[in-house]
Scaffold this motif. Structure first.
Motif, PDB file in Angstrom:
ATOM      1  N   LEU A   5       0.834  -1.205   0.000  1.00 56.63           N
ATOM      2  CA  LEU A   5       0.000   0.000   0.000  1.00 56.63           C
ATOM      3  C   LEU A   5       0.874   1.263   0.000  1.00 56.63           C
ATOM      4  O   LEU A   5       0.624   2.203  -0.762  1.00 56.63           O
ATOM      5  CB  LEU A   5      -0.940   0.006   1.207  1.00 56.63           C
ATOM      6  CG  LEU A   5      -1.887   1.200   1.322  1.00 56.63           C
ATOM      7  CD1 LEU A   5      -2.823   1.237   0.114  1.00 56.63           C
ATOM      8  CD2 LEU A   5      -2.686   1.133   2.593  1.00 56.63           C
ATOM      9  N   ILE A   6       1.900   1.271   0.826  1.00 57.85           N
ATOM     10  CA  ILE A   6       2.801   2.427   0.878  1.00 57.85           C
ATOM     11  C   ILE A   6       3.528   2.586  -0.459  1.00 57.85           C
ATOM     12  O   ILE A   6       3.690   3.695  -0.962  1.00 57.85           O
ATOM     13  CB  ILE A   6       3.803   2.281   2.048  1.00 57.85           C
ATOM     14  CG1 ILE A   6       3.050   2.412   3.379  1.00 57.85           C
ATOM     15  CG2 ILE A   6       4.913   3.327   1.956  1.00 57.85           C
ATOM     16  CD1 ILE A   6       3.894   2.101   4.596  1.00 57.85           C
ATOM     17  N   GLY A   7       3.942   1.484  -1.040  1.00 62.53           N
ATOM     18  CA  GLY A   7       4.627   1.523  -2.343  1.00 62.53           C
ATOM     19  C   GLY A   7       3.739   2.094  -3.435  1.00 62.53           C
ATOM     20  O   GLY A   7       4.175   2.915  -4.257  1.00 62.53           O
ATOM     21  N   VAL A   8       2.474   1.699  -3.448  1.00 63.38           N
ATOM     22  CA  VAL A   8       1.527   2.207  -4.443  1.00 63.38           C
ATOM     23  C   VAL A   8       1.299   3.702  -4.246  1.00 63.38           C
ATOM     24  O   VAL A   8       1.286   4.477  -5.212  1.00 63.38           O
ATOM     25  CB  VAL A   8       0.192   1.423  -4.369  1.00 63.38           C
ATOM     26  CG1 VAL A   8      -0.890   2.104  -5.185  1.00 63.38           C
ATOM     27  CG2 VAL A   8       0.392  -0.004  -4.811  1.00 63.38           C
ATOM     28  N   ILE A   9       1.144   4.123  -3.009  1.00 61.75           N
ATOM     29  CA  ILE A   9       0.920   5.540  -2.719  1.00 61.75           C
ATOM     30  C   ILE A   9       2.132   6.372  -3.135  1.00 61.75           C
ATOM     31  O   ILE A   9       1.989   7.429  -3.763  1.00 61.75           O
ATOM     32  CB  ILE A   9       0.577   5.754  -1.220  1.00 61.75           C
ATOM     33  CG1 ILE A   9      -0.801   5.165  -0.918  1.00 61.75           C
ATOM     34  CG2 ILE A   9       0.614   7.228  -0.852  1.00 61.75           C
ATOM     35  CD1 ILE A   9      -1.158   5.137   0.545  1.00 61.75           C
ATOM     36  N   VAL A  10       3.331   5.902  -2.815  1.00 65.28           N
ATOM     37  CA  VAL A  10       4.550   6.630  -3.176  1.00 65.28           C
ATOM     38  C   VAL A  10       4.665   6.726  -4.696  1.00 65.28           C
ATOM     39  O   VAL A  10       5.000   7.778  -5.250  1.00 65.28           O
ATOM     40  CB  VAL A  10       5.792   5.947  -2.552  1.00 65.28           C
ATOM     41  CG1 VAL A  10       7.074   6.482  -3.161  1.00 65.28           C
ATOM     42  CG2 VAL A  10       5.786   6.117  -1.050  1.00 65.28           C
ATOM     43  N   THR A  11       4.374   5.632  -5.376  1.00 61.55           N
ATOM     44  CA  THR A  11       4.432   5.622  -6.849  1.00 61.55           C
ATOM     45  C   THR A  11       3.444   6.625  -7.432  1.00 61.55           C
ATOM     46  O   THR A  11       3.786   7.369  -8.356  1.00 61.55           O
ATOM     47  CB  THR A  11       4.132   4.212  -7.389  1.00 61.55           C
ATOM     48  OG1 THR A  11       5.034   3.283  -6.797  1.00 61.55           O
ATOM     49  CG2 THR A  11       4.255   4.174  -8.898  1.00 61.55           C
ATOM     50  N   LEU A  12       2.234   6.676  -6.923  1.00 63.91           N
ATOM     51  CA  LEU A  12       1.237   7.624  -7.412  1.00 63.91           C
ATOM     52  C   LEU A  12       1.668   9.060  -7.175  1.00 63.91           C
ATOM     53  O   LEU A  12       1.525   9.919  -8.058  1.00 63.91           O
ATOM     54  CB  LEU A  12      -0.116   7.370  -6.747  1.00 63.91           C
ATOM     55  CG  LEU A  12      -0.876   6.137  -7.222  1.00 63.91           C
ATOM     56  CD1 LEU A  12      -2.125   5.918  -6.374  1.00 63.91           C
ATOM     57  CD2 LEU A  12      -1.253   6.278  -8.673  1.00 63.91           C
ATOM     58  N   VAL A  13       2.192   9.337  -5.995  1.00 68.49           N
ATOM     59  CA  VAL A  13       2.620  10.693  -5.676  1.00 68.49           C
ATOM     60  C   VAL A  13       3.760  11.120  -6.584  1.00 68.49           C
ATOM     61  O   VAL A  13       3.761  12.233  -7.125  1.00 68.49           O
ATOM     62  CB  VAL A  13       3.018  10.812  -4.184  1.00 68.49           C
ATOM     63  CG1 VAL A  13       3.726  12.120  -3.902  1.00 68.49           C
ATOM     64  CG2 VAL A  13       1.786  10.667  -3.301  1.00 68.49           C
ATOM     65  N   LEU A  14       4.728  10.250  -6.793  1.00 66.14           N
ATOM     66  CA  LEU A  14       5.866  10.584  -7.654  1.00 66.14           C
ATOM     67  C   LEU A  14       5.448  10.752  -9.114  1.00 66.14           C
ATOM     68  O   LEU A  14       5.912  11.662  -9.800  1.00 66.14           O
ATOM     69  CB  LEU A  14       6.956   9.516  -7.533  1.00 66.14           C
ATOM     70  CG  LEU A  14       7.714   9.492  -6.203  1.00 66.14           C
ATOM     71  CD1 LEU A  14       8.703   8.341  -6.182  1.00 66.14           C
ATOM     72  CD2 LEU A  14       8.421  10.803  -5.960  1.00 66.14           C
TER      73      LEU A  14
END
Length: 109
Positions: A5-14
């Protein structure tokens, strides 16, 4: 699960940050091109106006018939209409190019 979940959120933000940066670069390029076109067209109109003013001034010393003077005036009007039409076409071409660039940018993302 948390790491995913954290990885997906970071990817979306970047990815959102990168997309905004590219959109900002596109927008500044569009604005500068539009501004350059506006300045150039304004200078063209000013040049034509000065040229026509010079032509009219040169008639003062000559003995021209009314028909010849009217013919020259009509030619100056045709020149002005042609300039305005060409400038209108240039503006439309710019809009079309910008629309294509925007569409291509959407397809890439």
């Amino acid at each position: 699960m948390r790491k995913l979940l954290i990885g997906v959120i970071v990817t979306l933000v970047l990815s959102f940050a990168v997309a905004r940066t590219r959109a900002g670069q596109y927008q500044s390029a569009v604005q500068s091109e539009r501004k350059m076109l506006k300045v150039r067209q304004k200078q063209e109109r000013k040049t034509l106006k000065l040229q026509q003013k010079g032509q009219k001034h040169s008639w003062k010393g000559e003995h021209l018939s009314n028909a010849a003077r009217a013919q020259m005036m009509h030619q100056m009007q045709r020149d002005k209409r042609a300039l305005l039409e060409r400038q209108r076409n240039d503006r439309q071409d710019l809009k079309d190019r910008q629309r294509l660039m925007k569409e291509r940018a959407r397809q890439v993302h």
